[in-house]
Design a protein around this motif. Structure first.
Motif, PDB file in Angstrom:
ATOM      1  N   ILE A  17      -6.744   1.129   2.494  1.00 49.47           N
ATOM      2  CA  ILE A  17      -5.499   1.350   3.234  1.00 49.47           C
ATOM      3  C   ILE A  17      -5.845   1.760   4.663  1.00 49.47           C
ATOM      4  O   ILE A  17      -5.279   1.242   5.630  1.00 49.47           O
ATOM      5  CB  ILE A  17      -4.619   2.421   2.558  1.00 49.47           C
ATOM      6  CG1 ILE A  17      -4.064   1.884   1.238  1.00 49.47           C
ATOM      7  CG2 ILE A  17      -3.477   2.860   3.481  1.00 49.47           C
ATOM      8  CD1 ILE A  17      -3.383   2.927   0.383  1.00 49.47           C
ATOM      9  N   GLN A  18      -6.783   2.682   4.797  1.00 51.06           N
ATOM     10  CA  GLN A  18      -7.153   3.190   6.121  1.00 51.06           C
ATOM     11  C   GLN A  18      -7.730   2.105   7.021  1.00 51.06           C
ATOM     12  O   GLN A  18      -7.442   2.074   8.209  1.00 51.06           O
ATOM     13  CB  GLN A  18      -8.136   4.362   5.988  1.00 51.06           C
ATOM     14  CG  GLN A  18      -7.484   5.598   5.431  1.00 51.06           C
ATOM     15  CD  GLN A  18      -8.472   6.724   5.186  1.00 51.06           C
ATOM     16  OE1 GLN A  18      -9.671   6.594   5.375  1.00 51.06           O
ATOM     17  NE2 GLN A  18      -7.948   7.859   4.744  1.00 51.06           N
ATOM     18  N   GLU A  20      -7.017  -0.992   6.736  1.00 50.16           N
ATOM     19  CA  GLU A  20      -5.984  -2.030   6.739  1.00 50.16           C
ATOM     20  C   GLU A  20      -6.399  -3.330   6.058  1.00 50.16           C
ATOM     21  O   GLU A  20      -5.924  -4.404   6.398  1.00 50.16           O
ATOM     22  CB  GLU A  20      -5.480  -2.278   8.163  1.00 50.16           C
ATOM     23  CG  GLU A  20      -4.808  -1.047   8.749  1.00 50.16           C
ATOM     24  CD  GLU A  20      -4.224  -1.269  10.125  1.00 50.16           C
ATOM     25  OE1 GLU A  20      -4.457  -2.342  10.727  1.00 50.16           O
ATOM     26  OE2 GLU A  20      -3.522  -0.365  10.606  1.00 50.16           O
ATOM     27  N   THR A  23      -2.169  -3.950   3.191  1.00 51.44           N
ATOM     28  CA  THR A  23      -1.030  -3.487   3.988  1.00 51.44           C
ATOM     29  C   THR A  23       0.262  -3.858   3.249  1.00 51.44           C
ATOM     30  O   THR A  23       0.227  -4.548   2.227  1.00 51.44           O
ATOM     31  CB  THR A  23      -1.008  -4.166   5.379  1.00 51.44           C
ATOM     32  OG1 THR A  23      -0.772  -5.571   5.200  1.00 51.44           O
ATOM     33  CG2 THR A  23      -2.316  -3.948   6.143  1.00 51.44           C
ATOM     34  N   ASN A  24       1.361  -3.453   3.802  1.00 52.70           N
ATOM     35  CA  ASN A  24       2.649  -3.863   3.239  1.00 52.70           C
ATOM     36  C   ASN A  24       2.884  -5.362   3.416  1.00 52.70           C
ATOM     37  O   ASN A  24       3.728  -5.938   2.735  1.00 52.70           O
ATOM     38  CB  ASN A  24       3.793  -3.060   3.858  1.00 52.70           C
ATOM     39  CG  ASN A  24       3.924  -1.680   3.256  1.00 52.70           C
ATOM     40  OD1 ASN A  24       3.696  -1.484   2.063  1.00 52.70           O
ATOM     41  ND2 ASN A  24       4.270  -0.705   4.074  1.00 52.70           N
ATOM     42  N   ASP A  25       2.140  -5.983   4.320  1.00 51.29           N
ATOM     43  CA  ASP A  25       2.301  -7.421   4.558  1.00 51.29           C
ATOM     44  C   ASP A  25       1.544  -8.294   3.565  1.00 51.29           C
ATOM     45  O   ASP A  25       1.775  -9.503   3.511  1.00 51.29           O
ATOM     46  CB  ASP A  25       1.844  -7.773   5.980  1.00 51.29           C
ATOM     47  CG  ASP A  25       2.736  -7.144   7.038  1.00 51.29           C
ATOM     48  OD1 ASP A  25       3.943  -6.962   6.771  1.00 51.29           O
ATOM     49  OD2 ASP A  25       2.222  -6.816   8.129  1.00 51.29           O
ATOM     50  N   ASN A  26       0.612  -7.693   2.789  1.00 52.54           N
ATOM     51  CA  ASN A  26      -0.148  -8.519   1.845  1.00 52.54           C
ATOM     52  C   ASN A  26      -0.131  -7.943   0.423  1.00 52.54           C
ATOM     53  O   ASN A  26      -1.108  -8.074  -0.317  1.00 52.54           O
ATOM     54  CB  ASN A  26      -1.585  -8.742   2.339  1.00 52.54           C
ATOM     55  CG  ASN A  26      -2.403  -7.467   2.431  1.00 52.54           C
ATOM     56  OD1 ASN A  26      -1.974  -6.390   2.054  1.00 52.54           O
ATOM     57  ND2 ASN A  26      -3.608  -7.606   2.943  1.00 52.54           N
ATOM     58  N   TRP A  30      -3.171  -7.688  -2.923  1.00 57.32           N
ATOM     59  CA  TRP A  30      -3.982  -6.465  -2.928  1.00 57.32           C
ATOM     60  C   TRP A  30      -5.169  -6.578  -3.875  1.00 57.32           C
ATOM     61  O   TRP A  30      -6.299  -6.325  -3.498  1.00 57.32           O
ATOM     62  CB  TRP A  30      -3.145  -5.259  -3.318  1.00 57.32           C
ATOM     63  CG  TRP A  30      -2.221  -4.747  -2.261  1.00 57.32           C
ATOM     64  CD1 TRP A  30      -2.113  -5.167  -0.964  1.00 57.32           C
ATOM     65  CD2 TRP A  30      -1.259  -3.708  -2.422  1.00 57.32           C
ATOM     66  NE1 TRP A  30      -1.142  -4.453  -0.317  1.00 57.32           N
ATOM     67  CE2 TRP A  30      -0.605  -3.550  -1.187  1.00 57.32           C
ATOM     68  CE3 TRP A  30      -0.887  -2.910  -3.491  1.00 57.32           C
ATOM     69  CZ2 TRP A  30       0.395  -2.605  -0.989  1.00 57.32           C
ATOM     70  CZ3 TRP A  30       0.109  -1.958  -3.306  1.00 57.32           C
ATOM     71  CH2 TRP A  30       0.744  -1.814  -2.057  1.00 57.32           C
ATOM     72  N   SER A 105       4.617  -0.723  -2.373  1.00 54.66           N
ATOM     73  CA  SER A 105       4.407  -0.500  -0.935  1.00 54.66           C
ATOM     74  C   SER A 105       3.171   0.373  -0.755  1.00 54.66           C
ATOM     75  O   SER A 105       2.719   1.028  -1.699  1.00 54.66           O
ATOM     76  CB  SER A 105       5.615   0.205  -0.306  1.00 54.66           C
ATOM     77  OG  SER A 105       5.712   1.536  -0.800  1.00 54.66           O
ATOM     78  N   ILE A 106       2.649   0.369   0.441  1.00 59.72           N
ATOM     79  CA  ILE A 106       1.509   1.227   0.769  1.00 59.72           C
ATOM     80  C   ILE A 106       1.890   2.690   0.529  1.00 59.72           C
ATOM     81  O   ILE A 106       1.083   3.468   0.013  1.00 59.72           O
ATOM     82  CB  ILE A 106       1.047   1.006   2.226  1.00 59.72           C
ATOM     83  CG1 ILE A 106       0.356  -0.361   2.356  1.00 59.72           C
ATOM     84  CG2 ILE A 106       0.146   2.121   2.708  1.00 59.72           C
ATOM     85  CD1 ILE A 106      -0.956  -0.494   1.617  1.00 59.72           C
TER      86      ILE A 106
END
Length: 117
Positions: A17-18, A20, A23-26, A30, A105-106
């Protein structure tokens, strides 16, 4: 998945997450980005040490991989070396971890991470 493995993979989620990687876009990708796009462990010796450090026997790892494959694909592929076994095992554990997180979501994933550190 034992607690040693879970803690490491939760930390891996947090790091991803840190930086990236996820992300919320992918969201749909994940698991692919973290556990399939590249090897988690590279090298036979490193894989053997990973199993040992995480208190996972080679037989336990092989059994987990074979059961997963039989459940998912109806057949078992051979994994002739520790590197292949560990990477498939981490792929399976990653799938379990995302299932447990049930995050959309993230922010929800971060909440799961905070609860499991």
């Amino acid at each position: 998945m034992n607690n040693l493995v879970k803690r490491e993979l939760v930390k891996y989620l947090e790091d991803s997450i840190q930086d990236e990687t996820i992300t919320n876009d992918n969201i749909e990708d994940w698991h692919y980005h973290l556990f399939n796009e590249d090897f988690y462990i590279i090298g036979h010796y490193e894989a053997e040490m990973w199993l040992k450090e995480h208190d996972v026997s080679a037989w336990e790892a092989i059994q987990t991989v074979q059961e997963y494959q039989m459940d998912q694909f109806g057949k078992v592929d051979l994994y002739p070396n520790p590197e292949n076994v560990v990477n498939m095992l981490v792929y399976i554990y990653g799938d379990e971890l995302f299932g447990e997180a049930n995050a959309d979501s993230i922010e929800e994933l971060e909440e799961f991470i905070n609860q499991n550190q």
